[in-house]
Write an enzyme that holds these catalytic residues in place. Structure first.
Site, PDB file in Angstrom:
ATOM      1  N   ASN A  76       0.730  -1.214  -0.495  1.00  0.00           N
ATOM      2  CA  ASN A  76       0.200  -0.115  -0.199  1.00  0.00           C
ATOM      3  C   ASN A  76       1.067   1.157   0.055  1.00  0.00           C
ATOM      4  O   ASN A  76       0.375   2.504   0.036  1.00  0.00           O
ATOM      5  CB  ASN A  76      -0.707  -0.183   1.497  1.00  0.00           C
ATOM      6  CG  ASN A  76      -1.385  -1.134   1.112  1.00  0.00           C
ATOM      7  OD1 ASN A  76      -2.406  -1.906   0.451  1.00  0.00           O
ATOM      8  ND2 ASN A  76      -2.094  -1.548   2.718  1.00  0.00           N
ATOM      9  N   HIS A 100     -13.647  -1.320   6.534  1.00  0.00           N
ATOM     10  CA  HIS A 100     -13.230  -1.950   6.944  1.00  0.00           C
ATOM     11  C   HIS A 100     -13.862  -2.555   8.004  1.00  0.00           C
ATOM     12  O   HIS A 100     -14.062  -2.038   8.835  1.00  0.00           O
ATOM     13  CB  HIS A 100     -11.781  -1.286   7.161  1.00  0.00           C
ATOM     14  CG  HIS A 100     -10.310  -1.730   7.305  1.00  0.00           C
ATOM     15  ND1 HIS A 100     -10.101  -1.483   8.704  1.00  0.00           N
ATOM     16  CD2 HIS A 100      -9.601  -2.294   6.560  1.00  0.00           C
ATOM     17  CE1 HIS A 100      -8.703  -2.038   8.052  1.00  0.00           C
ATOM     18  NE2 HIS A 100      -8.541  -2.309   6.830  1.00  0.00           N
ATOM     19  N   GLU A 144     -15.631   4.551   3.497  1.00  0.00           N
ATOM     20  CA  GLU A 144     -14.865   4.919   3.129  1.00  0.00           C
ATOM     21  C   GLU A 144     -15.000   5.498   2.014  1.00  0.00           C
ATOM     22  O   GLU A 144     -16.040   5.286   1.295  1.00  0.00           O
ATOM     23  CB  GLU A 144     -14.272   2.999   2.900  1.00  0.00           C
ATOM     24  CG  GLU A 144     -13.238   2.765   3.873  1.00  0.00           C
ATOM     25  CD  GLU A 144     -13.500   0.874   3.926  1.00  0.00           C
ATOM     26  OE1 GLU A 144     -12.497   0.840   2.730  1.00  0.00           O
ATOM     27  OE2 GLU A 144     -13.369   0.031   4.596  1.00  0.00           O
ATOM     28  N   SER A 162     -11.443  -0.601   0.101  1.00  0.00           N
ATOM     29  CA  SER A 162      -9.766  -1.134   0.227  1.00  0.00           C
ATOM     30  C   SER A 162      -9.628  -2.608  -0.625  1.00  0.00           C
ATOM     31  O   SER A 162      -8.887  -3.015  -0.694  1.00  0.00           O
ATOM     32  CB  SER A 162      -9.720  -1.144   2.004  1.00  0.00           C
ATOM     33  OG  SER A 162     -10.214  -2.631   2.260  1.00  0.00           O
ATOM     34  N   ASP A 220     -13.347   7.462   6.401  1.00  0.00           N
ATOM     35  CA  ASP A 220     -12.257   6.178   6.337  1.00  0.00           C
ATOM     36  C   ASP A 220     -11.339   6.832   4.956  1.00  0.00           C
ATOM     37  O   ASP A 220     -12.171   6.460   3.853  1.00  0.00           O
ATOM     38  CB  ASP A 220     -12.515   5.155   6.780  1.00  0.00           C
ATOM     39  CG  ASP A 220     -10.565   4.482   6.877  1.00  0.00           C
ATOM     40  OD1 ASP A 220     -10.071   5.494   6.450  1.00  0.00           O
ATOM     41  OD2 ASP A 220     -11.388   3.710   7.288  1.00  0.00           O
ATOM     42  N   HIS A 253      -7.399   5.114   2.409  1.00  0.00           N
ATOM     43  CA  HIS A 253      -6.864   4.268   0.728  1.00  0.00           C
ATOM     44  C   HIS A 253      -7.097   5.226  -0.542  1.00  0.00           C
ATOM     45  O   HIS A 253      -6.840   5.261  -1.718  1.00  0.00           O
ATOM     46  CB  HIS A 253      -7.732   3.190  -0.309  1.00  0.00           C
ATOM     47  CG  HIS A 253      -7.200   2.177   0.725  1.00  0.00           C
ATOM     48  ND1 HIS A 253      -6.126   1.452   0.570  1.00  0.00           N
ATOM     49  CD2 HIS A 253      -7.839   1.265   1.840  1.00  0.00           C
ATOM     50  CE1 HIS A 253      -6.100  -0.140   1.030  1.00  0.00           C
ATOM     51  NE2 HIS A 253      -6.755   0.185   2.284  1.00  0.00           N
ATOM     52  N   LYS A 299      -0.025   4.401   4.558  1.00  0.00           N
ATOM     53  CA  LYS A 299      -0.369   3.696   3.409  1.00  0.00           C
ATOM     54  C   LYS A 299       0.651   4.895   1.932  1.00  0.00           C
ATOM     55  O   LYS A 299       1.804   4.664   2.395  1.00  0.00           O
ATOM     56  CB  LYS A 299      -1.779   3.675   2.967  1.00  0.00           C
ATOM     57  CG  LYS A 299      -2.237   2.416   3.172  1.00  0.00           C
ATOM     58  CD  LYS A 299      -3.744   2.231   3.815  1.00  0.00           C
ATOM     59  CE  LYS A 299      -3.747   0.821   4.439  1.00  0.00           C
ATOM     60  NZ  LYS A 299      -5.492  -0.246   5.211  1.00  0.00           N
TER      61      LYS A 299
END
Ligand SMILES: *Cc1c(COP(=O)(O)O)cnc(C)c1O
Length: 398
Positions: free
Chosen positions: A47, A133, A183, A187, A212, A215, A246
Site C-alpha cells: 500500500n 474495513h 470509506e 480497500s 475513512d 486508500h 499507506k
C-alpha cells in the site's frame, strides 16, 4: 496442553478451507522488489502507493528526530509523551486537509476504534456500508450502538435505513445520534463511494458522517488531499479519518475536523488516552511525507501511478483478463474459490512475483481474489512482466 490441542484442530479447519494464513518474513526494505526466503520478488502487494516508505528524505527525517528526541515517547500523550514532532505533525495534517484541527493516533485501526467509541454509546445508531474495513466493524461492536448495514454504495438502501432509524430512535430516545460511516475508496475493490450524495442524505436526515480515506489520502484531489476534497464535500463531513501508513509511507492514523472534535477526542478516545504516544521520529517522518505528497513531486508521483494503472488495465484486457478498477490503484483480479486464489498466488511467487490472495474473512466467502496494487515506483516493464506471468495461469484454470 489442552489449549494447543484445541487450537490445532481449529487451525486444521482453516487449512482445509484454504483459509490458513501465515507470516512471510521479508528481508529487505519495502519497495517494488522485496526479498522473501532468499528470493527476490516483484512486489504487487504494497500500500506504499507513492513509493515513499524507503525514501531517503523520510529516512533522514527519522534519523534527525531520533537524534533530537530519542526513540521512545516515554508516556502517553496526556502525560509527558506529547512531543514537539506530534504537534508539528498535527499542524501539518490540518493544513494539508484544510481543516481547523487534526489529531494523530498510533494507527488507523486505533483511530477508528477510539473515535467511534468516543462519539457513540448504547443509545445511538451506527450505519455502515457493508464493505467497510474491519476496524470500523470492531469499533461498531465495541461502541454498543445499534448497528445497521446498508448495501455497498447503495444510496436507496442508505436512505431507507436513515429514514426508518430517525423515526424509530426519535420515538425511543429523542437524544439518540446517528452516525454514518463509509470509506471514500474501498480497500479490497478499489471503488469509490458516492460521497456527494451521501453527504446530501445525511444532512437531510440530520445524521453525522465519518469518512475513512485510508486508500485515498495522498492520491486523490488537488495536492492529494483525498476524495472528499476532490468532490468538494470535505467541509460538510463531520469526521475525516485516514492512515499515515499507506500512500504516506509511514505509520499512524489521523482524524481531521473541527477544533472541538479534536479537543473532545483528546479527552475521550480511549485508544489515544490509554496508549503510549507513537515514537516522535514516526511523527516527524509523517510530517516530511505530507510535505512531499503536497509538492509538485507528489503530483508527478500520482500521475505516474495512474498511468501505470491504465497500462495494466489495457495490457491485461489485450490478454483476455479483466483487471480493472475504474478509480484506484487497487486492482483486483476476481477468482472466486479461496483455494484457487491461493494456488494462483503461489504459482506467481514461483515466477518471481508477489501478489496476495485475499480471502475470507477479509472479503466474503467465495469472493477470493488476487489483489494487485500498483505504486508510483513500478515501471511499465514491471506491468508487462506481471501480465506475461499471469495470463497463462489464468487461462489454464478450469
Ligand atoms: C488499512 C486501513 C485501515 C487501518 O489503518 P492502519 O493504519 O493500517 O491501522 C483503516 N481503514 C481502512 C479502510 C484501511 O484500509
Amino acid at each position: 496442553m489442552k489449549l494447543d490441542q484445541e487450537l490445532e484442530a481449529r487451525l486444521a479447519g482453516l487449512r482445509a478451507q484454504g483459509l490458513l494464513r501465515e507470516l512471510r518474513r521479508v528481508d529487505s526494505a519495502q519497495g517494488t522488489r522485496i526479498q522473501i526466503r532468499g528470493k527476490n520478488l516483484l512486489n504487487f502487494s504494497s500500500n506504499d502507493y507513492l513509493g515513499l516508505a524507503n525514501d531517503p528524505r523520510l529516512k533522514q527525517a527519522a534519523v534527525r528526530a531520533i537524534e533530537k528526541y530519542g526513540v521512545g515517547a516515554g508516556a502517553s500523550r496526556l502525560v509527558c509523551g506529547s512531543l514537539a514532532p506530534h504537534h508539528e505533525l498535527e499542524e501539518a495534517l490540518a493544513v494539508f486537509k484544510g481543516t481547523p484541527a487534526a489529531l494523530s493516533f498510533s494507527s488507523g485501526y486505533a483511530t477508528a476504534v477510539g473515535t467511534i467509541c468516543a462519539l457513540l454509546s448504547r443509545d445511538d445508531v451506527l450505519i455502515l456500508d457493508k464493505l467497510v474495513h474491519a476496524c470500523i466493524v470492531d469499533a461498531a461492536r465495541l461502541s454498543g450502538a445499534t448497528l445497521r448495514i446498508f448495501k455497498h454504495n447503495d444510496l436507496n438502501d442508505l436512505e431507507r435505513i436513515l429514514k426508518s432509524t430517525s423515526t424509530k430512535t426519535i420515538l425511543r430516545n429523542p437524544a439518540a445520534r446517528v452516525l454514518v460511516v463509509t470509506e471514500s475508496v474501498f480497500s479490497m475493490d478499489g471503488d469509490e463511494a458516492p460521497l456527494r450524495e451521501i453527504v446530501e442524505l445525511k444532512d437531510r436526515c440530520g445524521a453525522w458522517l465519518m469518512v475513512d480515506e485510508a486508500h485515498a489520502i495522498g492520491l486523490y484531489g488537488e495536492r492529494g488531499q483525498g476524495l472528499a476534497r476532490q468532490l468538494g464535500v470535505a467541509e460538510r463531513i463531520e469526521i475525516q479519518m485516514g492512515t499515515l501508513g499507506k500512500a504516506l509511507g509511514v505509520s499512524g492514523g489521523y482524524i481531521a475536523g473541527s477544533r472541538t472534535l479534536v479537543d473532545y477526542l483528546v479527552n475521550r478516545a480511549r485508544s489515544f488516552v490509554f496508549s503510549t504516544a507513537p515514537p516522535p521520529a514516526v511523527a516527524a517522518t509523517a510530517t516530511e511525507a505530507i510535505q512531499i505528497v503536497q509538492s509538485s513531486e507528489g503530483e508527478t508521483r500520482r500521475q505516474t501511478a495512474w498511468d501505470l494503472a491504465n497500462l495494466l488495465e489495457h495490457t491485461a484486457d489485450a490478454e483476455g483478463m479483466k483487471i480493472a478498477s475504474p478509480d484506484s490503484l487497487i486492482m483486483p483480479l476476481m477468482v472466486g474459490a479461496e483455494t484457487q486464489a491461493v494456488e494462483l498466488a503461489s504459482a506467481l511467487r514461483e515466477r518471481g512475483m508477489f501478489v496476495p490472495a485475499i480471502r475470507y474473512p477479509t472479503v466474503a466467502r467465495g469472493a477470493a481474489r488476487l489483489r494487485i496494487t500498483l505504486t508510483a515506483a513500478h515501471t511499465p516493464d514491471n506491468i508487462a512482466e506481471l501480465v506475461h506471468a499471469l495470463a497463462p495461469l489464468v487461462h489454464r484454470r478450469p
